[in-house]
Design a protein around this motif. Structure first.
Motif, PDB file in Angstrom:
ATOM      1  N   GLN A   1      -0.211   6.031   6.148  1.00  0.00           N
ATOM      2  CA  GLN A   1       0.568   6.016   7.390  1.00  0.00           C
ATOM      3  C   GLN A   1      -0.338   5.771   8.599  1.00  0.00           C
ATOM      4  OE1 GLN A   1       3.521   5.756   5.594  1.00  0.00           O
ATOM      5  NE2 GLN A   1       4.417   6.728   7.405  1.00  0.00           N
ATOM      6  N   ALA A   2      -1.499   6.415   8.611  1.00  0.00           N
ATOM      7  CA  ALA A   2      -2.435   6.228   9.722  1.00  0.00           C
ATOM      8  C   ALA A   2      -2.932   4.787   9.769  1.00  0.00           C
ATOM      9  CB  ALA A   2      -3.610   7.190   9.578  1.00  0.00           C
ATOM     10  N   LEU A   3      -3.211   4.209   8.617  1.00  0.00           N
ATOM     11  CA  LEU A   3      -3.656   2.817   8.568  1.00  0.00           C
ATOM     12  C   LEU A   3      -2.595   1.888   9.151  1.00  0.00           C
ATOM     13  CD1 LEU A   3      -5.630   0.603   7.625  1.00  0.00           C
ATOM     14  CD2 LEU A   3      -4.473   0.662   5.385  1.00  0.00           C
ATOM     15  N   GLY A   4      -1.353   2.112   8.788  1.00  0.00           N
ATOM     16  CA  GLY A   4      -0.265   1.286   9.297  1.00  0.00           C
ATOM     17  C   GLY A   4      -0.080   1.436  10.793  1.00  0.00           C
ATOM     18  N   VAL A   5      -0.123   2.661  11.268  1.00  0.00           N
ATOM     19  CA  VAL A   5       0.042   2.922  12.706  1.00  0.00           C
ATOM     20  C   VAL A   5      -1.049   2.224  13.509  1.00  0.00           C
ATOM     21  CG1 VAL A   5      -0.149   4.728  14.465  1.00  0.00           C
ATOM     22  CG2 VAL A   5       1.325   5.075  12.483  1.00  0.00           C
ATOM     23  N   VAL A   6      -2.289   2.353  13.078  1.00  0.00           N
ATOM     24  CA  VAL A   6      -3.416   1.761  13.812  1.00  0.00           C
ATOM     25  C   VAL A   6      -3.363   0.234  13.740  1.00  0.00           C
ATOM     26  CG1 VAL A   6      -5.924   1.529  13.869  1.00  0.00           C
ATOM     27  CG2 VAL A   6      -4.892   3.786  13.550  1.00  0.00           C
ATOM     28  N   SER A   7      -3.086  -0.299  12.552  1.00  0.00           N
ATOM     29  CA  SER A   7      -3.081  -1.756  12.371  1.00  0.00           C
ATOM     30  C   SER A   7      -1.983  -2.413  13.194  1.00  0.00           C
ATOM     31  CB  SER A   7      -2.897  -2.101  10.888  1.00  0.00           C
ATOM     32  OG  SER A   7      -3.926  -1.557  10.099  1.00  0.00           O
ATOM     33  N   ILE A   8      -0.781  -1.893  13.099  1.00  0.00           N
ATOM     34  CA  ILE A   8       0.333  -2.488  13.839  1.00  0.00           C
ATOM     35  C   ILE A   8       0.167  -2.246  15.335  1.00  0.00           C
ATOM     36  CG2 ILE A   8       2.834  -2.363  14.215  1.00  0.00           C
ATOM     37  CD1 ILE A   8       3.143  -1.863  11.218  1.00  0.00           C
ATOM     38  N   GLY A   9      -0.318  -1.064  15.713  1.00  0.00           N
ATOM     39  CA  GLY A   9      -0.562  -0.790  17.124  1.00  0.00           C
ATOM     40  C   GLY A   9      -1.585  -1.741  17.719  1.00  0.00           C
TER      41      GLY A   9
ATOM     42  N   LEU B   1       0.814  -1.224   0.000  1.00  0.00           N
ATOM     43  CA  LEU B   1       0.000   0.000   0.000  1.00  0.00           C
ATOM     44  C   LEU B   1       0.843   1.267   0.000  1.00  0.00           C
ATOM     45  CD1 LEU B   1      -2.718  -1.011   2.649  1.00  0.00           C
ATOM     46  CD2 LEU B   1      -2.898  -1.066   0.152  1.00  0.00           C
ATOM     47  N   GLY B   2       2.161   1.120   0.153  1.00  0.00           N
ATOM     48  CA  GLY B   2       3.038   2.287   0.172  1.00  0.00           C
ATOM     49  C   GLY B   2       3.317   2.841   1.546  1.00  0.00           C
ATOM     50  N   PHE B   3       3.035   2.079   2.592  1.00  0.00           N
ATOM     51  CA  PHE B   3       3.339   2.513   3.954  1.00  0.00           C
ATOM     52  C   PHE B   3       4.846   2.697   4.089  1.00  0.00           C
ATOM     53  CE2 PHE B   3       4.338   1.296   8.421  1.00  0.00           C
ATOM     54  CZ  PHE B   3       3.647   2.308   9.080  1.00  0.00           C
ATOM     55  N   HIS B   4       5.265   3.838   4.678  1.00  0.00           N
ATOM     56  CA  HIS B   4       6.691   4.147   4.761  1.00  0.00           C
ATOM     57  C   HIS B   4       7.146   4.225   6.215  1.00  0.00           C
ATOM     58  CE1 HIS B   4      10.468   5.702   3.021  1.00  0.00           C
ATOM     59  NE2 HIS B   4      10.566   6.343   4.185  1.00  0.00           N
ATOM     60  N   ASP B   5       7.963   3.265   6.581  1.00  0.00           N
ATOM     61  CA  ASP B   5       8.597   3.277   7.903  1.00  0.00           C
ATOM     62  C   ASP B   5      10.027   2.807   7.689  1.00  0.00           C
ATOM     63  OD1 ASP B   5       9.302   3.276  10.525  1.00  0.00           O
ATOM     64  OD2 ASP B   5       7.870   1.769  11.187  1.00  0.00           O
ATOM     65  N   PHE B   6      10.889   3.746   7.374  1.00  0.00           N
ATOM     66  CA  PHE B   6      12.221   3.418   6.875  1.00  0.00           C
ATOM     67  C   PHE B   6      13.017   2.545   7.835  1.00  0.00           C
ATOM     68  CE2 PHE B   6      16.770   4.484   6.272  1.00  0.00           C
ATOM     69  CZ  PHE B   6      16.921   4.031   4.968  1.00  0.00           C
ATOM     70  N   ALA B   7      13.092   2.946   9.110  1.00  0.00           N
ATOM     71  CA  ALA B   7      13.938   2.216  10.054  1.00  0.00           C
ATOM     72  C   ALA B   7      13.194   1.749  11.297  1.00  0.00           C
ATOM     73  CB  ALA B   7      15.142   3.070  10.464  1.00  0.00           C
ATOM     74  N   GLY B   8      11.877   1.990  11.373  1.00  0.00           N
ATOM     75  CA  GLY B   8      11.132   1.332  12.429  1.00  0.00           C
ATOM     76  C   GLY B   8      10.508   2.154  13.528  1.00  0.00           C
ATOM     77  N   SER B   9      10.080   3.390  13.262  1.00  0.00           N
ATOM     78  CA  SER B   9       9.338   4.129  14.287  1.00  0.00           C
ATOM     79  C   SER B   9       8.141   3.325  14.770  1.00  0.00           C
ATOM     80  CB  SER B   9       8.839   5.475  13.732  1.00  0.00           C
ATOM     81  OG  SER B   9       9.875   6.400  13.592  1.00  0.00           O
ATOM     82  N   THR B  10       7.462   2.687  13.827  1.00  0.00           N
ATOM     83  CA  THR B  10       6.321   1.839  14.165  1.00  0.00           C
ATOM     84  C   THR B  10       6.717   0.375  14.239  1.00  0.00           C
ATOM     85  OG1 THR B  10       4.565   3.314  13.383  1.00  0.00           O
ATOM     86  CG2 THR B  10       4.115   0.963  13.286  1.00  0.00           C
TER      87      THR B  10
ATOM     88  N   VAL C   1       3.492   8.913  16.389  1.00  0.00           N
ATOM     89  CA  VAL C   1       3.467  10.307  15.927  1.00  0.00           C
ATOM     90  C   VAL C   1       4.472  10.514  14.803  1.00  0.00           C
ATOM     91  CG1 VAL C   1       4.029  12.680  16.600  1.00  0.00           C
ATOM     92  CG2 VAL C   1       2.567  11.271  18.074  1.00  0.00           C
ATOM     93  N   GLY C   2       5.684  10.011  14.981  1.00  0.00           N
ATOM     94  CA  GLY C   2       6.701  10.172  13.950  1.00  0.00           C
ATOM     95  C   GLY C   2       6.319   9.523  12.643  1.00  0.00           C
ATOM     96  N   THR C   3       5.663   8.376  12.710  1.00  0.00           N
ATOM     97  CA  THR C   3       5.225   7.689  11.498  1.00  0.00           C
ATOM     98  C   THR C   3       4.145   8.493  10.786  1.00  0.00           C
ATOM     99  OG1 THR C   3       5.707   5.582  12.588  1.00  0.00           O
ATOM    100  CG2 THR C   3       4.411   5.489  10.581  1.00  0.00           C
ATOM    101  N   LEU C   4       3.210   9.050  11.538  1.00  0.00           N
ATOM    102  CA  LEU C   4       2.173   9.886  10.940  1.00  0.00           C
ATOM    103  C   LEU C   4       2.765  11.139  10.291  1.00  0.00           C
ATOM    104  CD1 LEU C   4      -0.566   9.705  13.723  1.00  0.00           C
ATOM    105  CD2 LEU C   4      -0.673   8.661  11.451  1.00  0.00           C
ATOM    106  N   LEU C   5       3.773  11.713  10.926  1.00  0.00           N
ATOM    107  CA  LEU C   5       4.356  12.954  10.414  1.00  0.00           C
ATOM    108  C   LEU C   5       5.069  12.767   9.083  1.00  0.00           C
ATOM    109  CD1 LEU C   5       5.674  14.560  13.742  1.00  0.00           C
ATOM    110  CD2 LEU C   5       3.688  15.249  12.381  1.00  0.00           C
ATOM    111  N   VAL C   6       5.407  11.537   8.732  1.00  0.00           N
ATOM    112  CA  VAL C   6       5.940  11.284   7.390  1.00  0.00           C
ATOM    113  C   VAL C   6       4.935  11.755   6.344  1.00  0.00           C
ATOM    114  CG1 VAL C   6       6.604   9.475   5.738  1.00  0.00           C
ATOM    115  CG2 VAL C   6       7.383   9.354   8.113  1.00  0.00           C
ATOM    116  N   GLY C   7       3.644  11.564   6.614  1.00  0.00           N
ATOM    117  CA  GLY C   7       2.603  11.990   5.684  1.00  0.00           C
ATOM    118  C   GLY C   7       2.512  13.490   5.517  1.00  0.00           C
TER     119      GLY C   7
END
Length: 396
Positions: free
Chosen positions: A345-353, A144-153, A319-325
Motif C-alpha cells: 500500500q505504501a509503495l502504491g501511495v508513493v508511486s502514484i503520488g 503486486l496486490g495493491f488494494h484500492d477498491f474505489a479510488g482513495s489513491t 492515509v486511507g489507502t495506507l490504513l487498508v494495510g
C-alpha cells in the motif's frame, strides 16, 4: 442476456448516475467556500470538467486506462465502442471527472478559464488514466496486490496531488498572506453544506458501485460497502467537530463538513475489506488528520487552497489507502496479516503520488510559461464572473 447480467449492468449505470450527481456536490462546495464574485466561474469550471472530460475519456482516456495489459499504460485506441462494456465506460467517465474537478477547488478564484480547460483535459486523458491503469487496468501495481477498491489513491489522491502542484505554482490569492495566513471566508455555507450532503449521497454510488455487480452474493458485498462508507463519513464528521471545538473554542462548520468528506475519501480504498468498526476507525483518523493537514498546508507551507481539497483528497486519500494495510480483515496488520500488505500500500501511495505531483508540476509550469495560469490583479479583485464570463451570478 440473463437476468443477473442485466441487473448488474443496471446497477453499474445507476451507481454511475449517483457519481455524476457528485459533480453538483463539488460545484456547491467550491461555490459556497469561495466568494460571490467568482461563483459563476466555479460553476462553469465544474460543468465543463464533466462535459469536456466525457468526450475526451471516450475518445482516448478509457482505452489508455483499460485497453490491453501493459505494465504502465493500455492501448491507444480511439472512440471506444465495445457494445458489451459501455456501462463500465460510463462508470469510469464519472470517476475521471471527479479526479479533474478536485483541482478546481484548490486553484479557485485566480485561474484563467481558458488554461483551466486545457489542464482539465490533460488530467482526464493522461494523468488519471495512466496511474489508473497501474491499479485497475492490469498494470504493475495490480500484480503486486495493491488494494484500492474505489479510488482513495487512484481518484482522490491523484486529484489532490495535482491540485497541490497547481496551487503551489499559481500562488496564493491577493490578501491571503501578509506576514500571516488570513482567512478569506466563503460567501455561503448553506451551499457548502448542501454540496457535502450531495457528495455523501453520491458516495453510495461511488463505493458500492465499484463492486460492479449486485446479483447473487454481490448484494451482501454491496450492503457492507454502504455501511462502511456511511460509518466512516459519520466518524470523520464527529471527530473533526470535537477537534475544532477543542482547538478553536467553537465547533467549526466548514472544517466539520470537510471532516465528513475526509472520512469518505479515507474509506474509499478499503470499504470492501474492513469491518464496520474498522471503518469507524479509518473515518476517525481521517477526520483528525484533515484538521492538522489543512492548518499545515495553509499556515506552514503557505499554499492557498480555498476549499481544503489537497488535504481532503490528497492527504486523506493517501492515509486511507495506507490504513487498508492495518484494518483489512484479510491480510491487515491488526488482523494477523503482517506488514506485507502495508508495504505494498505504501509503495502504491508513493508511486502514484509522485506521478501525479511531478506530472502536474510540469504541466502547470509549462502552462504558466506559455498560456499563463493566472488572471490579472484587476480581474482577481473585481471577480472572475464579470471578467471571464461577462455576467454576475447574483443580480439584485
Amino acid at each position: 442476456m440473463d437476468a443477473n447480467s442485466a441487473l448488474d449492468i443496471l446497477w453499474v449505470l445507476l451507481a454511475g448516475i449517483l457519481v455524476f450527481f457528485m459533480q453538483a456536490g463539488f460545484a456547491m462546495v467550491e461555490a459556497g467556500f469561495t466568494r460571490a464574485k467568482n461563483v459563476g466561474n466555479i460553476i462553469m469550471k465544474n460543468f465543463m470538467d464533466f462535459s469536456v472530460g466525457s468526450l475526451m475519456f471516450w475518445i482516448i482516456g478509457y482505452s489508455i486506462m483499460y485497453g490491453g495489459d501493459g505494465a504502465f499504460f493500455g492501448a491507444f485506441d480511439f472512440f471506444y465502442n465495445d457494445g458489451t462494456d459501455l456501462h463500465n465506460l460510463f462508470f469510469q467517465t464519472v470517476f475521471a471527472a471527479t479526479a479533474a474537478t478536485i483541482v478546481s477547488g484548490a486553484m479557485a478564484e485566480r485561474t484563467k478559464f481558458s488554461t483551466y480547460l486545457l489542464f482539465s483535459l490533460i488530467i482526464t486523458v493522461v494523468i488519471y488514466p495512466i496511474s489508473g491503469h497501474w491499479v485497475w487496468g492490469g498494470g504493475w501495481l495490480s500484480g503486486l496486490g495493491f488494494h484500492d477498491f474505489a479510488g482513495s489513491t487512484v481518484v482522490h489522491s491523484v486529484g489532490g496531488w495535482v491540485a497541490l502542484a497547481g496551487a503551489w505554482t499559481i500562488g496564493p490569492r491577493i490578501g491571503k498572506y501578509n506576514g500571516k495566513a488570513n482567512a478569506i471566508p466563503g460567501h455561503n455555507m448553506v451551499l457548502g453544506a448542501l454540496g457535502v450532503f450531495i457528495l455523501w449521497l453520491g458516495w453510495f454510488g461511488f463505493n458500492p458501485g465499484s463492486q460492479l455487480a449486485i446479483s447473487g452474493d454481490n448484494a451482501y458485498a454491496v450492503a457492507l460497502i454502504v455501511i462502511t462508507t456511511n460509518l466512516a463519513a459519520a466518524a470523520g464528521a464527529v471527530v473533526t467537530m470535537f477537534v475544532t471545538w477543542f482547538r478553536y473554542g467553537k465547533p467549526d462548520l466548514s472544517m466539520t463538513l470537510n471532516g465528513a468528506l475526509a472520512g469518505l475519501v479515507g474509506i474509499t480504498a478499503g470499504c470492501d475489506i474492513v469491518s464496520p468498526a474498522g471503518a469507524i476507525a479509518i473515518g476517525a483518523i481521517a477526520g483528525l488528520v484533515v484538521v492538522f493537514s489543512i492548518e499545515f498546508i495553509d499556515q506552514k507551507l503557505k499554499v492557498d487552497d480555498p476549499v481544503g481539497a489537497i488535504s481532503v483528497h490528497g492527504v486523506c486519500g493517501a492515509v486511507g489507502t495506507l490504513l487498508v494495510g492495518l484494518f483489512a480483515t484479510d491480510g491487515g496488520l491488526f488482523y494477523g496479516g503482517g506488514i506485507s500488505l502495508l508495504g505494498v500500500q505504501a509503495l502504491g501511495v508513493v508511486s502514484i503520488g509522485a506521478w501525479a505531483f511531478v506530472l502536474g508540476l510540469i504541466l502547470f509550469k509549462v502552462l504558466k510559461a506559455t498560456m499563463g495560469l493566472r488572471v490579472s490583479e484587476q480581474e482577481e479583485r473585481e471577480g472572475l464572473d464579470i471578467h471571464e464570463h461577462g455576467q454576475s451570478s447574483y443580480n439584485y
